[in-house]
Design an enzyme around this catalytic site. Structure first.
Site, mmCIF file in Angstrom:
data_model
loop_
_atom_site.group_PDB
_atom_site.id
_atom_site.type_symbol
_atom_site.label_atom_id
_atom_site.label_comp_id
_atom_site.label_asym_id
_atom_site.label_seq_id
_atom_site.Cartn_x
_atom_site.Cartn_y
_atom_site.Cartn_z
ATOM 1 N N LYS A 9 0.461 -0.950 -0.200
ATOM 2 C CA LYS A 9 0.052 -0.541 0.028
ATOM 3 C C LYS A 9 0.692 1.356 0.044
ATOM 4 O O LYS A 9 2.281 0.969 0.532
ATOM 5 C CB LYS A 9 -0.773 -0.035 0.991
ATOM 6 C CG LYS A 9 -1.627 -0.936 1.002
ATOM 7 C CD LYS A 9 -3.074 -0.909 2.427
ATOM 8 C CE LYS A 9 -3.750 -1.795 2.122
ATOM 9 N NZ LYS A 9 -5.138 -2.330 3.200
ATOM 10 N N PHE A 56 -15.667 3.546 6.718
ATOM 11 C CA PHE A 56 -14.062 3.784 6.194
ATOM 12 C C PHE A 56 -13.610 3.582 4.181
ATOM 13 O O PHE A 56 -12.512 4.339 4.109
ATOM 14 C CB PHE A 56 -13.259 2.912 6.996
ATOM 15 C CG PHE A 56 -13.542 1.726 6.425
ATOM 16 C CD1 PHE A 56 -12.878 1.029 5.526
ATOM 17 C CD2 PHE A 56 -14.626 0.961 7.202
ATOM 18 C CE1 PHE A 56 -13.276 -0.543 4.969
ATOM 19 C CE2 PHE A 56 -14.394 -0.362 7.587
ATOM 20 C CZ PHE A 56 -14.130 -1.271 6.110
ATOM 21 N N ARG A 84 -1.837 -14.556 4.476
ATOM 22 C CA ARG A 84 -2.969 -13.764 5.006
ATOM 23 C C ARG A 84 -1.747 -14.030 6.275
ATOM 24 O O ARG A 84 -2.033 -13.281 7.617
ATOM 25 C CB ARG A 84 -4.276 -14.502 5.328
ATOM 26 C CG ARG A 84 -5.285 -13.936 4.100
ATOM 27 C CD ARG A 84 -6.253 -14.475 4.300
ATOM 28 N NE ARG A 84 -7.258 -13.732 5.144
ATOM 29 C CZ ARG A 84 -7.920 -12.604 5.004
ATOM 30 N NH1 ARG A 84 -7.100 -11.752 3.880
ATOM 31 N NH2 ARG A 84 -8.421 -11.689 5.982
ATOM 32 N N THR A 90 -5.769 -7.548 10.472
ATOM 33 C CA THR A 90 -5.798 -6.395 9.404
ATOM 34 C C THR A 90 -5.206 -5.191 10.676
ATOM 35 O O THR A 90 -4.851 -4.220 9.713
ATOM 36 C CB THR A 90 -7.063 -5.936 9.339
ATOM 37 O OG1 THR A 90 -8.025 -7.099 8.735
ATOM 38 C CG2 THR A 90 -7.508 -5.078 8.384
ATOM 39 N N ARG A 101 2.109 -6.628 9.069
ATOM 40 C CA ARG A 101 2.327 -5.478 9.701
ATOM 41 C C ARG A 101 2.317 -5.191 10.431
ATOM 42 O O ARG A 101 2.006 -4.138 11.449
ATOM 43 C CB ARG A 101 0.401 -5.653 9.510
ATOM 44 C CG ARG A 101 0.171 -5.383 8.803
ATOM 45 C CD ARG A 101 -1.368 -6.620 8.277
ATOM 46 N NE ARG A 101 -2.166 -6.113 7.205
ATOM 47 C CZ ARG A 101 -3.569 -6.555 6.624
ATOM 48 N NH1 ARG A 101 -3.859 -7.468 7.754
ATOM 49 N NH2 ARG A 101 -3.772 -5.968 5.201
ATOM 50 N N ASN A 111 -2.158 -0.131 6.685
ATOM 51 C CA ASN A 111 -1.628 -1.643 7.563
ATOM 52 C C ASN A 111 -0.912 -2.011 6.950
ATOM 53 O O ASN A 111 -0.759 -3.086 5.887
ATOM 54 C CB ASN A 111 -2.912 -1.737 7.137
ATOM 55 C CG ASN A 111 -3.380 -2.619 6.153
ATOM 56 O OD1 ASN A 111 -3.702 -1.839 5.930
ATOM 57 N ND2 ASN A 111 -4.888 -3.290 6.777
ATOM 58 N N HIS A 114 -2.462 -5.403 1.625
ATOM 59 C CA HIS A 114 -3.391 -5.627 1.359
ATOM 60 C C HIS A 114 -3.373 -7.365 0.840
ATOM 61 O O HIS A 114 -2.487 -8.162 0.557
ATOM 62 C CB HIS A 114 -4.427 -5.208 0.380
ATOM 63 C CG HIS A 114 -5.786 -6.245 -0.639
ATOM 64 N ND1 HIS A 114 -6.299 -6.146 0.797
ATOM 65 C CD2 HIS A 114 -5.522 -6.915 -1.188
ATOM 66 C CE1 HIS A 114 -7.503 -6.496 -0.056
ATOM 67 N NE2 HIS A 114 -7.276 -7.591 -1.602
ATOM 68 N N GLU A 125 -10.112 -10.429 -7.871
ATOM 69 C CA GLU A 125 -8.493 -8.943 -7.541
ATOM 70 C C GLU A 125 -7.524 -10.051 -8.448
ATOM 71 O O GLU A 125 -7.678 -8.269 -8.750
ATOM 72 C CB GLU A 125 -8.329 -9.159 -6.105
ATOM 73 C CG GLU A 125 -9.064 -9.131 -5.209
ATOM 74 C CD GLU A 125 -9.359 -9.482 -3.480
ATOM 75 O OE1 GLU A 125 -7.456 -9.134 -3.198
ATOM 76 O OE2 GLU A 125 -9.123 -8.607 -2.736
HETATM 77 P P1 CMP Z 1 -7.385 -4.473 3.163
HETATM 78 O O1 CMP Z 1 -6.734 -6.029 3.636
HETATM 79 O O2 CMP Z 1 -7.315 -3.687 2.272
HETATM 80 O O3 CMP Z 1 -9.064 -4.537 2.764
HETATM 81 C C1 CMP Z 1 -9.819 -3.329 3.368
HETATM 82 C C2 CMP Z 1 -9.284 -2.351 4.325
HETATM 83 O O4 CMP Z 1 -10.066 -1.303 4.894
HETATM 84 C C3 CMP Z 1 -8.251 -3.071 5.592
HETATM 85 O O5 CMP Z 1 -7.421 -3.924 4.647
HETATM 86 C C4 CMP Z 1 -7.982 -1.621 6.135
HETATM 87 O O6 CMP Z 1 -6.877 -0.917 5.428
HETATM 88 C C5 CMP Z 1 -9.488 -0.308 5.671
HETATM 89 N N1 CMP Z 1 -9.644 0.270 6.587
HETATM 90 C C6 CMP Z 1 -9.801 0.849 7.214
HETATM 91 N N2 CMP Z 1 -10.970 1.063 8.350
HETATM 92 C C7 CMP Z 1 -10.886 -0.170 8.915
HETATM 93 C C8 CMP Z 1 -11.801 -0.672 10.148
HETATM 94 N N3 CMP Z 1 -11.898 -0.228 10.214
HETATM 95 N N4 CMP Z 1 -12.106 -2.059 9.446
HETATM 96 C C9 CMP Z 1 -11.420 -3.309 8.692
HETATM 97 N N5 CMP Z 1 -11.082 -2.561 7.626
HETATM 98 C C10 CMP Z 1 -10.777 -1.078 7.654
#
Ligand code: CMP
Length: 139
Positions: A9, A56, A84, A90, A101, A111, A114, A125
Site C-alpha cells: 500500500k 471507512f 494472510r 488487519t 503488519r 496497514n 492487502h 482481484e
Molecule cells: P484491506 O485488507 O486492504 O481490506 C479493506 C481495508 O479497509 C483494510 O485492509 C483496512 O486497511 C481498511 N480499513 C480501514 N478502516 C477499517 C476498519 N474500521 N475495519 C476494517 N478495515 C478497515
C-alpha cells in the site's frame, strides 16, 4: 497450487519498505506477476466495491489513491492462507510478532499490505489488475 493478490500500500511504498516486504514474500511464496501503479479514484473504488457501504470506504479510497502501490500475484500451496498469516491481523495493534503488519503498518487504515481473503475474491482481484498474458506460472 493457489494464487492470491498482494498490494504493497501507499504508506509502505512511501516509507521505502516495498523492497523489504517483497523480500519477505519471496521467502515464502512465488511472485508470478508484479506492477507499480498510482490508482485513480475509480480504480480504487472498483477494487474495494465490496466495502462501499462501510463507513471507512471514502477514507480507504483516499488513502489508496494517495501514492503508488506495488501489486503482485503470489503463487504457492495454500497461498491465500499462508499470505494472510504472513501479513498478520488487519489492525496492526493485534498483529503477531514477525508479521508484515506488525513490522511495517501504522494503523488499521495505513496497514502496509492487502491480501485476498478467499479463492473467489482472489480470482476477482487478480483479474482486476492482470490479464491472462501477464500471469506466468513458475511452478
Ligand atoms: P484491506 O485488507 O486492504 O481490506 C479493506 C481495508 O479497509 C483494510 O485492509 C483496512 O486497511 C481498511 N480499513 C480501514 N478502516 C477499517 C476498519 N474500521 N475495519 C476494517 N478495515 C478497515
Amino acid at each position: 497450487m493457489e494464487r492470491t493478490l498482494s498490494i504493497v500500500k501507499p504508506d509502505a511504498v512511501a516509507a521505502g519498505n516495498a523492497g523489504k516486504i517483497i523480500a519477505l514474500l519471496e521467502e515464502n511464496l512465488r511472485p508470478i506477476a508484479m506492477k507499480m501503479m498510482h490508482l485513480d479514484r475509480k480504480q480504487a473504488e472498483g477494487f474495494y466495491a465490496v466495502h462501499r457501504e462501510r463507513p471507512f470506504f471514502a477514507d480507504l479510497c483516499d488513502f489508496m489513491t494517495s501514492g503508488p502501490v506495488v501489486i503482485m500475484v503470489l503463487e504457492g500451496e495454500n497461498a491465500i492462507a499462508r499470505y494472510r498469516e504472513l501479513m498478520g491481523a488487519t489492525n496492526p495493534a493485534q498483529a503477531a510478532e514477525g508479521t508484515i503488519r506488525k513490522q511495517f503498518a501504522t494503523n488499521i487504515e495505513r496497514n502496509a499490505v492487502h491480501g485476498s481473503d478467499a479463492p473467489e475474491t482472489a480470482a476477482f482481484e487478480i483479474s482486476y489488475f492482470f490479464s491472462k498474458l501477464e500471469l506466468h506460472s513458475r511452478g
